[in-house]
Write an enzyme that holds these catalytic residues in place. Structure first.
Site, mmCIF file in Angstrom:
data_model
loop_
_atom_site.group_PDB
_atom_site.id
_atom_site.type_symbol
_atom_site.label_atom_id
_atom_site.label_comp_id
_atom_site.label_asym_id
_atom_site.label_seq_id
_atom_site.Cartn_x
_atom_site.Cartn_y
_atom_site.Cartn_z
ATOM 1 N N ARG A 79 -66.168 35.789 -57.164
ATOM 2 C CA ARG A 79 -65.876 36.694 -58.278
ATOM 3 C C ARG A 79 -66.638 36.366 -59.557
ATOM 4 N NH1 ARG A 79 -62.011 36.837 -54.731
ATOM 5 N NH2 ARG A 79 -62.466 34.637 -54.702
ATOM 6 N N THR A 80 -66.630 35.085 -59.933
ATOM 7 C CA THR A 80 -67.239 34.746 -61.220
ATOM 8 C C THR A 80 -68.729 35.071 -61.190
ATOM 9 O OG1 THR A 80 -65.582 33.028 -61.490
ATOM 10 C CG2 THR A 80 -67.475 32.929 -62.954
ATOM 11 N N LYS A 109 -83.753 17.589 -54.986
ATOM 12 C CA LYS A 109 -84.803 16.563 -55.065
ATOM 13 C C LYS A 109 -84.459 15.517 -56.113
ATOM 14 C CE LYS A 109 -88.414 20.025 -54.186
ATOM 15 N NZ LYS A 109 -89.546 20.709 -54.841
ATOM 16 N N ARG A 130 -71.722 26.907 -63.523
ATOM 17 C CA ARG A 130 -70.529 26.314 -62.891
ATOM 18 C C ARG A 130 -70.953 24.987 -62.281
ATOM 19 N NH1 ARG A 130 -66.293 29.237 -58.941
ATOM 20 N NH2 ARG A 130 -65.647 29.956 -61.003
ATOM 21 N N HIS A 158 -62.218 27.036 -67.786
ATOM 22 C CA HIS A 158 -62.839 28.236 -67.202
ATOM 23 C C HIS A 158 -62.575 29.353 -68.217
ATOM 24 C CE1 HIS A 158 -64.370 31.064 -64.426
ATOM 25 N NE2 HIS A 158 -63.676 30.779 -63.355
HETATM 26 C C1 NCD Z 1 -60.959 29.976 -59.752
HETATM 27 C C2 NCD Z 1 -61.893 28.836 -60.069
HETATM 28 O O1 NCD Z 1 -63.017 28.789 -59.545
HETATM 29 O O2 NCD Z 1 -61.487 28.009 -60.862
HETATM 30 N N1 NCD Z 1 -61.593 31.073 -59.158
HETATM 31 C C3 NCD Z 1 -62.214 31.983 -59.987
HETATM 32 O O3 NCD Z 1 -63.062 31.667 -60.783
HETATM 33 N N2 NCD Z 1 -61.793 33.250 -59.892
HETATM 34 C C4 NCD Z 1 -59.734 29.549 -59.043
HETATM 35 C C5 NCD Z 1 -59.844 28.840 -57.738
HETATM 36 O O4 NCD Z 1 -60.929 28.548 -57.233
HETATM 37 O O5 NCD Z 1 -58.792 28.542 -57.182
#
Ligand code: NCD
Length: 331
Positions: A79-80, A109, A130, A158
């Protein structure tokens, strides 16, 4: 990689301040929800509503034509990453996706995060990162001259998820002040509940934290909640909170953060929200989940109008459109 080993090579005090405008986001990094006060939240939500209307009416626009986003994901994401890519493309911009197989990039590397960031910023106008380590987004932002957006730094924060979560609550229930918000599941490692808790402290809410003993909300967050004077209680049992909750925010147990998988096995199936349990909940309330779910919400809840988690997903795109436009100065 240990982010602490990455000592900055520049004297940042000598760098030119980034351009600012009235919303305060232009040219800025988005690392933590601490950057957002109520006025800025109202601004972002108003822009997100405009983006929703725009998408519903004509699908998109070209205000970010000529701008490039790099999506650099060292951890899995559906999703993100997809919503940032969709957001950028619906605004007319384009994307360098490094969202899977960082093993095919030079990171494998042995390239440091700092060098990867300083390379990718040569091609792009904004980096969405991320990374599994807490604090990594700030390290990247310290090295980059272009804005860095934190898309999850390990068990840290997040922020864009918390913004879309708060926006979802506001749009679904029509308000934020006065609500009872219950968070269920992995409150220790879940970065989404960490960021959302911090954001909610700006409103007059009560909080209920439901978790197994070993996955309780970390003390640093509990202290912030208590210092803010918010009514808060902890319990192990969803039954204690379901009747009064306006928002039931359910999370996945974050398997990838456990060093002892036997411990994960003990707590992984502790909670399941079912249609039967939902009969105890208020008629006007919502069930949320950042997703992915791995058994915490039964499929038989999905057709309940109170199940807001897929509407929440869509809000993610509108919020990220609003943030990208603001950070890139198209406010
Ligand atoms: C979450 C995350 O990655 O922190 N997912 C997201 O970004 N929608 C929650 C999760 O992974 O459980």
């Amino acid at each position: 990689m240990n982010v602490n080993e990455l000592t900055p090579l520049f004297n940042f005090a000598e760098m030119q301040p980034r351009q600012r405008n009235s919303n305060g986001l232009t040219g800025q990094d988005i690392i933590s929800v601490s950057q957002f006060d109520r006025d800025l939240l109202d601004y972002v939500f108003a822009r997100a509503r405009e983006m929703r209307e725009l998408v519903q009416r004509v699908g998109g626009t070209d205000i970010l034509k000529g701008h490039v986003l790099t999506a650099l994901f060292y951890e899995p994401s559906t999703r993100t990453s997809a919503s940032f890519i969709a957001a950028m493309e619906r605004l007319g911009g384009s994307v360098i996706p490094i969202t899977q197989g960082v093993q095919f990039s030079s990171v494998s590397k042995g390239e440091t995060l700092a060098d990867t960031i300083r390379t990718l910023e040569q091609y792009s106008d904004v980096i969405v990162l991320r990374h599994p380590e807490m604090g990594s987004a700030q390290v990247a932002a310290d090295y980059a001259e272009i804005p860095v957006i934190n898309a999850g730094d390990g068990p840290g924060e997040h922020p864009t998820q918390a913004l879309l979560d708060l926006f979802t609550i506001r749009e679904e229930l029509g308000m934020l002040d006065g609500l009872k918000v219950a968070m269920v599941g992995d409150l220790r490692y879940g970065r989404t509940v960490h960021s959302l808790t911090k954001l909610l402290l700006q409103y007059n809410v009560s909080l209920r934290f439901v978790s197994p003993e070993i996955l309780r909300m970390p003390l640093s967050y509990m202290n912030q909640v208590i210092d803010a004077g918010v009514d808060v209680r902890e319990t192990h049992d969803v039954a204690d909170v379901i009747k009064n909750a306006d928002v039931l925010y359910v999370t996945r147990v974050q398997k990838e953060r456990f060093s002892d998988l036997a411990q994960y096995e003990q707590v992984k199936d502790q909670y399941e929200i079912t249609a039967e349990l939902m009969t105890q909940a208020k008629a006007k309330m919502i069930v949320m989940h950042p997703l992915p779910r791995v058994g915490e919400i039964h499929y038989n809840v999905d057709k309940d109008p109170r199940a807001a988690y897929f509407r929440q997903v869509q809000n993610g795109m509108f919020i990220r459109m609003a943030l990208l436009a603001a950070v890139l100065g198209k406010a």
